[in-house]
Design an enzyme around this catalytic site. Structure first.
Site, mmCIF file in Angstrom:
data_model
loop_
_atom_site.group_PDB
_atom_site.id
_atom_site.type_symbol
_atom_site.label_atom_id
_atom_site.label_comp_id
_atom_site.label_asym_id
_atom_site.label_seq_id
_atom_site.Cartn_x
_atom_site.Cartn_y
_atom_site.Cartn_z
ATOM 1 N N SER A 1 0.834 -1.199 0.000
ATOM 2 C CA SER A 1 0.000 0.000 0.000
ATOM 3 C C SER A 1 0.864 1.243 0.000
ATOM 4 O O SER A 1 1.992 1.237 0.506
ATOM 5 C CB SER A 1 -0.862 0.028 1.252
ATOM 6 O OG SER A 1 -0.008 0.162 2.373
ATOM 7 N N LYS A 2 0.302 2.302 -0.549
ATOM 8 C CA LYS A 2 1.109 3.515 -0.660
ATOM 9 C C LYS A 2 1.349 4.171 0.688
ATOM 10 O O LYS A 2 2.197 5.035 0.824
ATOM 11 C CB LYS A 2 0.502 4.495 -1.659
ATOM 12 C CG LYS A 2 -0.832 5.056 -1.288
ATOM 13 C CD LYS A 2 -1.248 6.050 -2.346
ATOM 14 C CE LYS A 2 -2.699 6.433 -2.134
ATOM 15 N NZ LYS A 2 -3.348 6.987 -3.272
#
Ligand code: GLU
Length: 499
Positions: free
Chosen positions: A255-256
């Site tokens: 995930s960012k």
């Protein structure tokens, strides 16, 4: 096309930054096609009209080219089964949607959004795993046709069996079963006349003669609907091969929040495309002698789809940096590396942009070094004290930085004008003077309270590097707890929801 040609495809939706997950699917699809002297196809899945953009499509295409994963058929170059952009294939989809309706395998649904939302809520409460009550499924076809003709708004849904089990094969996982009862009558055409992903992907994979669908694990749950569509049309489905999900170092889904995920970030940070491809190739696959450094050609020569292992591959950026360092030290002469550096950022065009905003602060040419370091660095060192917003503690500052991040993520074009008006709006909404609001940003972006003008600097650095630097600042201040983040999200939605 030769009979039995191996044909793989990458089918990105152009709805954001080019993601490393796209590079991952592209690499495995590319390698499998090349290994078998087959074809690798690029298809742009832009049926979501609100979220798709040509900028995003261009960015995806650019990053694939930078990686060196060239396709044999695709939107710019064409090919025998084009067009390769779904928004240009609407007539084709309509033909197949009409066929499904005519044969009784799909039906128009006239339910309003409000009705659907209410039904979904009720059914969720009652513990049902499907959200739609199939209200329109039994409207007699003639009556439905009349309503369509009269101009009533409608979508088209496919008829999912009411009972029984769907069984299909995944090349890596073997047999997978799913009860039909848990699956909704999927919408296959939206009210705007555009097909949904499910219909378009099946029609296109068939018409483009795709032999192997190689994509991320997150699509497995969609396969029953696709298999049913193949059955309705009387077509043979391709081989399904779902790659294991990429993970953060803590094993959660990549995930960012925890890792940069945009290919542009890696490119701008100075990762070499050879190293990034090699690293992505190690996600679930390895050479038989376990050598970690290998070229694309070596991967092509040795690759077998069956050898992919399902134990969640970890996208560890430190490992990528280690590998990148090996490429830099082992594979390039000084002159060759110089070429790469020039291409990366040591070039006139880039220097010019920077000089434009620096020259006002220079009294001699050698000031260049000190003034511009932040344009050529990856991580910059930060001091927590300097990051704090006036009269705020670390958590409060983190929250403001987080809101800035969310707002920046919504920007379509990361230009200094847009960044400026974004900050201006934020300063009003948050009731913090612009000069105070931007103060921690100077530190986060350039490491120095007195530096090159903020908005120009962010424009030159680009969205990926700028956002990652802000994320690093939040980290430095001490990450927000999950609970705080949830609360903040609520506050953010109420303040900025409709902006
Ligand atoms: N358009 C889908 C995506 O964004 C493609 C999924 C697939 O490969 O079928 O990833």
């Amino acid at each position: 096309m030769k009979d039995n040609e191996i044909r793989t495809r990458l089918a990105p939706s152009p709805t954001g930054d080019p993601h490393v997950g796209t590079a991952y699917q592209a690499l495995f699809g590319y390698v499998w096609a090349k290994k078998n002297n087959g074809s690798f196809i690029l298809r742009i899945e832009d049926t979501d009209r609100e979220r798709s953009s040509r900028e995003s499509e261009k960015a995806i295409i650019d990053s694939l080219k930078w990686l060196g994963l060239e396709w044999d058929e695709g939107p710019e170059i064409g090919g025998p089964y084009g067009p390769y952009r779904q928004s240009e294939r609407l007539e084709i989809y309509h033909e197949y949607i009409n066929r499904l309706v005519a044969e009784g395998n799909a039906y128009p649904c006239f339910c309003s959004r409000e009705h659907l939302a209410d039904v979904r809520k009720e059914r969720q409460k009652a513990g049902s795993s499907s959200g739609y009550d199939r209200k329109c499924r039994d409207i007699p076809p003639k009556e439905a046709a009349k309503r369509v003709e009269a101009g009533e708004e409608f979508t088209i849904r496919m008829k999912i069996p009411l009972e029984g089990t769907c069984v299909f094969e995944d090349l890596l996982r073997g047999k997978i079963e799913k009860d039909w009862a848990s699956i909704d009558d999927q919408v296959i055409m939206k009210a705007d006349g555009f097909p949904t992903y499910h219909l378009a992907v099946v029609v296109d994979d068939h018409l483009m003669k795709i032999s192997h669908i190689i994509r991320g694990e997150e699509w497995i749950n969609s396969v029953p609907k696709h298999v049913l569509l193949y059955e309705f049309f009387g077509w043979e489905p391709p081989v399904f091969c779902h790659l294991p999900l990429l993970r953060n170092t803590d094993k959660s889904k990549l995930s960012k929040r925890k890792n940069p995920v945009s290919i542009n970030w890696y490119r701008k940070t100075g990762i070499l495309p050879e190293a990034l491809l090699n690293f992505v190739g190690m996600m679930g696959w390895h050479l038989s002698d376990d050598r970690e450094k290998f070229s694309l050609q070596e991967m092509v020569d040795n690759f077998m789809l069956e050898d992919i292992s399902l134990g969640g591959p970890v996208f560890n950026v430190d490992k990528l940096l280690w590998l990148n360092g090996r490429y830099i030290r082992e594979d390039f002469s000084t002159d060759e590396l110089l070429e790469r550096l020039v291409e990366w950022g040591l070039n006139r065009e880039h220097f010019r942009k920077i000089l434009e905003i620096c020259k006002g602060r220079m009294s001699c040419l050698s000031d260049w070094g000190e003034l511009t370091g932040h344009f050529f660095s990856g991580r910059i060192s930060l001091s927590k004290e300097e990051l704090l917003l006036k009269d705020m503690d670390d958590t409060e500052t983190s929250e403001i930085l987080q809101i800035i991040l969310w707002e920046l993520e919504k920007l379509d074009s990361f230009s200094k004008e847009n960044i400026y008006s974004l900050f201006k709006g934020l300063s009003e909404k948050l009731d913090i003077k612009l000069k105070y609001l931007t103060q921690p940003l100077y530190i986060a972006i350039s490491g120095n309270a007195v530096s090159t003008p903020l908005f120009d600097t962010m424009d030159i650095l680009g969205s990926d590097i700028s956002r990652t630097r802000i994320r690093c600042a939040i980290e430095e201040l001490g990450d927000l707890s999950k609970k705080r983040l949830k609360l903040l999200e609520k506050k953010y939605d109420s303040l900025f929801g409709d902006s």
